[in-house]
Motif scaffolding. Structure first.
Motif, PDB file in Angstrom:
ATOM      1  N   CYS A 236     -12.104  86.625 176.088  1.00  0.00           N
ATOM      2  CA  CYS A 236     -11.898  85.196 176.368  1.00  0.00           C
ATOM      3  C   CYS A 236     -12.950  84.719 177.375  1.00  0.00           C
TER       4      CYS A 236
ATOM      5  N   LEU B 144      -5.828  90.166 169.393  1.00  0.00           N
ATOM      6  CA  LEU B 144      -5.697  90.001 170.840  1.00  0.00           C
ATOM      7  C   LEU B 144      -4.520  89.105 171.206  1.00  0.00           C
ATOM      8  N   GLN B 145      -3.853  89.458 172.284  1.00  0.00           N
ATOM      9  CA  GLN B 145      -2.746  88.648 172.777  1.00  0.00           C
ATOM     10  C   GLN B 145      -2.521  88.952 174.258  1.00  0.00           C
TER      11      GLN B 145
ATOM     12  N   VAL C  46      -7.778  83.407 173.181  1.00  0.00           N
ATOM     13  CA  VAL C  46      -6.792  84.473 173.008  1.00  0.00           C
ATOM     14  C   VAL C  46      -5.410  83.858 173.235  1.00  0.00           C
TER      15      VAL C  46
ATOM     16  N   SER D 266      -7.637  88.236 164.390  1.00  0.00           N
ATOM     17  CA  SER D 266      -7.719  88.670 165.789  1.00  0.00           C
ATOM     18  C   SER D 266      -6.399  89.317 166.184  1.00  0.00           C
TER      19      SER D 266
ATOM     20  N   ILE E 255      -4.339  90.952 178.794  1.00  0.00           N
ATOM     21  CA  ILE E 255      -4.666  90.766 177.376  1.00  0.00           C
ATOM     22  C   ILE E 255      -4.786  92.148 176.734  1.00  0.00           C
TER      23      ILE E 255
ATOM     24  N   PHE F 250      -9.206  82.349 167.270  1.00  0.00           N
ATOM     25  CA  PHE F 250      -8.949  83.459 168.191  1.00  0.00           C
ATOM     26  C   PHE F 250     -10.114  84.446 168.152  1.00  0.00           C
TER      27      PHE F 250
ATOM     28  N   PRO G 120     -10.369  93.617 175.030  1.00  0.00           N
ATOM     29  CA  PRO G 120      -9.484  92.617 175.642  1.00  0.00           C
ATOM     30  C   PRO G 120     -10.041  91.969 176.912  1.00  0.00           C
TER      31      PRO G 120
ATOM     32  N   GLY H 161      -5.099  83.794 178.918  1.00  0.00           N
ATOM     33  CA  GLY H 161      -5.177  83.432 177.508  1.00  0.00           C
ATOM     34  C   GLY H 161      -4.750  81.976 177.369  1.00  0.00           C
TER      35      GLY H 161
ATOM     36  N   ASP I 263      -4.645  81.547 163.881  1.00  0.00           N
ATOM     37  CA  ASP I 263      -5.518  82.665 163.526  1.00  0.00           C
ATOM     38  C   ASP I 263      -6.293  82.339 162.251  1.00  0.00           C
TER      39      ASP I 263
END
Lengths: 396, 86
Positions: free
Chosen positions: A216, A49-50, A227, A47, A34, A206, A212, A325, A201
């Motif tokens: 989650c 984050l990914q 995420v 967010s 992440i 999220f 990171p 995620g 989103d």
């Protein structure tokens, strides 16, 4: 009368890697990928984050075929190449009318962006060319995979929000079990394109965090949202007799599929799990590991209560979403694949970032990797729109 | 003429996503379809649309279109003869 249904091939493209061994090892080590997706700043994402998919260059899709493929259909094609390669399957055995394709997918946003941009620029539809039509449909993955492998049985896409992948597996299971198909290529696919993620989103689901590793937190009292992740998970389901005749390696047997829909409630979740148990003709205490749906959002508490009501405090529970995620359309399929890898390699993956939650009853959440092989697994998927699917797999 | 041919080669590469081919590798007289560059009918559509837009030519006459699309050289000749803004 019913056929036994086994899984004889797996292929994965995810933030955890591009091969079964890579992904299994990341799960066992609780090693997530992440990161912050800075590109999404320009669209005002709350967010950033990914779960990022690492680059790979082992598998290549030929240019002519790639012209018809959207982001998620590329994941599908890559997963098929990996499945054949990693499981030593003969692609010739997956041609003809006895083999079907049922995949979970619920968007194809990236071609849509190209389509709108082209029309705004040129104001004439013929500028879209002849390959746009198949890329822009929700069924882009299944429609492309059919001609790619030569399967001529059923060819459909299941779209049910984040339960798409789980329902695809459930449908595939039923058709093989009833003998209507000898084998089905099934799975779930999720593009990471920003358009596919923007409306989620907007809901604020999220995690708005710049950390990171800890963002989650499924089931945790301090959870702040999920995420997004993505890629593809492909599973080959076959009737047992065919799999044995062809000498295929068996990862596990599918024994139950339960489903329902409606409000998000403890009662609905409980009913869905019980339906899967009933379908599998087993008791709650036959399940030794639950791969939970929990993703770090408010509804995690409902699932914890429902698990407690059906299974009590003993059964091992973890959410691999804490590592991968939330793989959305793909999640119901990828989480069955992750559970099969745990079965193959003899461990239970941890639920990261769970510390405590005073609002849920005590359930047995695994926070450190357990060196113990799960033999009968329940994989829960409780979709955001209230569409639920539970799949039960067993060691063969 | 040389500039036009260079432009056409770039357009062909971009329109058909020929990632592994460079402008230098496309010879003026090389057949674009089947043998030579190995493009197919789907690629033809991807090329024709931007060519019509950019040079104001029309590929409506099938026989003429086939001749024009034979190579970069024939395409350049066609655009010079029939193009509105070439």
């Amino acid at each position: 009368m019913d056929n036994r249904v086994v899984i004889t091939g797996l292929g994965i493209t995810s933030s955890l890697g591009h091969s079964l061994d890579e992904v299994s090892s990341a799960l066992a080590q609780g090693q997530s990928n992440i990161q912050l997706q800075e590109d999404n700043k320009q669209f005002g994402f709350q967010s950033l984050l990914q779960a990022m998919i690492p680059p790979q260059n082992k598998y290549k899709i030929e240019r002519r075929k790639k012209r018809f493929l959207s982001e998620s259909a590329i994941y599908t094609a890559l997963c098929w190449l990996k499945t054949v390669d990693e499981n030593n399957l003969d692609p010739q055995q997956f041609t003809g009318p006895d083999v079907g394709i049922i995949l979970g997918n619920d968007s194809s946003a990236q071609p849509l962006e190209d389509l709108v941009a082209t029309l705004q620029k040129y104001k004439e539809t013929h500028f879209l060319g002849s390959t746009m039509v198949i890329k822009v449909m929700n069924s882009c993955c299944s429609m492309n995979l059919g001609p790619l492998i030569g399967a001529q049985g059923i060819n459909i896409t299941a779209s049910a929000n984040d339960a798409s992948g789980a329902h695809a597996l459930g449908y595939a299971f039923n058709l093989v079990k009833s003998g209507k198909q000898q084998a089905i290529i099934t799975g779930g696919f999720q593009e990471l394109h920003w358009i596919a993620m923007a409306s989620f989103d907007a809901l604020g689901i999220f995690a708005q965090s710049l950390e990171p590793k800890t963002a989650c937190r499924p089931f945790d009292g301090e959870r702040i949202g999920t995420v997004p992740g993505g890629g593809g998970a492909l599973l080959v389901m076959e009737n047992l007799e065919r799999a044995q005749r062809l000498g295929h390696k068996i990862y596990g047997e599918v024994i139950g599929y339960g489903f329902n829909s409606g409000d998000k409630s403890v009662a609905q979740y409980e009913r869905c799990m019980r339906k899967a148990l009933h379908n599998a003709k087993i008791d709650p205490n036959d399940i030794d590991y639950i791969n939970a749906n929990a993703s770090g959002i408010a509804a995690d508490n409902l699932e914890a209560q429902a698990i407690y009501n059906v299974f009590g405090p003993q059964t091992f529970v973890s959410s691999t979403k804490s590592i991968t995620g939330h793989e959305l359309w793909m999640s119901g399929a990828s989480e069955v694949l992750y559970s099969l890898l745990m079965m193959r390699d003899g461990f239970i993956a941890p639920s990261l970032n769970f510390q405590q939650n005073n609002d849920i009853p005590h359930i047995n959440i695994v926070t450190e990797t357990l060196q113990r092989k799960p033999r009968t697994v329940l994989s829960n998927t409780f979709g955001l729109g209230g569409t639920n699917a539970c799949i039960i797999i067993r060691e063969y | 003429m040389e500039n036009l041919k260079q432009e056409l080669k770039e357009l062909i590469i971009t329109a058909t996503n020929l990632d592994d081919v460079t402008v230098e590798e496309i010879e003026d007289d090389m057949p674009l379809f089947v043998e030579g560059l190995g493009l197919d009918s789907i690629d033809a559509l991807e090329i024709v649309v931007p060519l019509e837009k950019k040079y104001g030519v029309k590929f409506d006459d099938e026989k003429k279109a086939k001749q024009a699309l034979f190579s970069v050289q024939t395409l350049a000749d066609f655009i010079i003869a029939e193009g509105k803004n070439g």
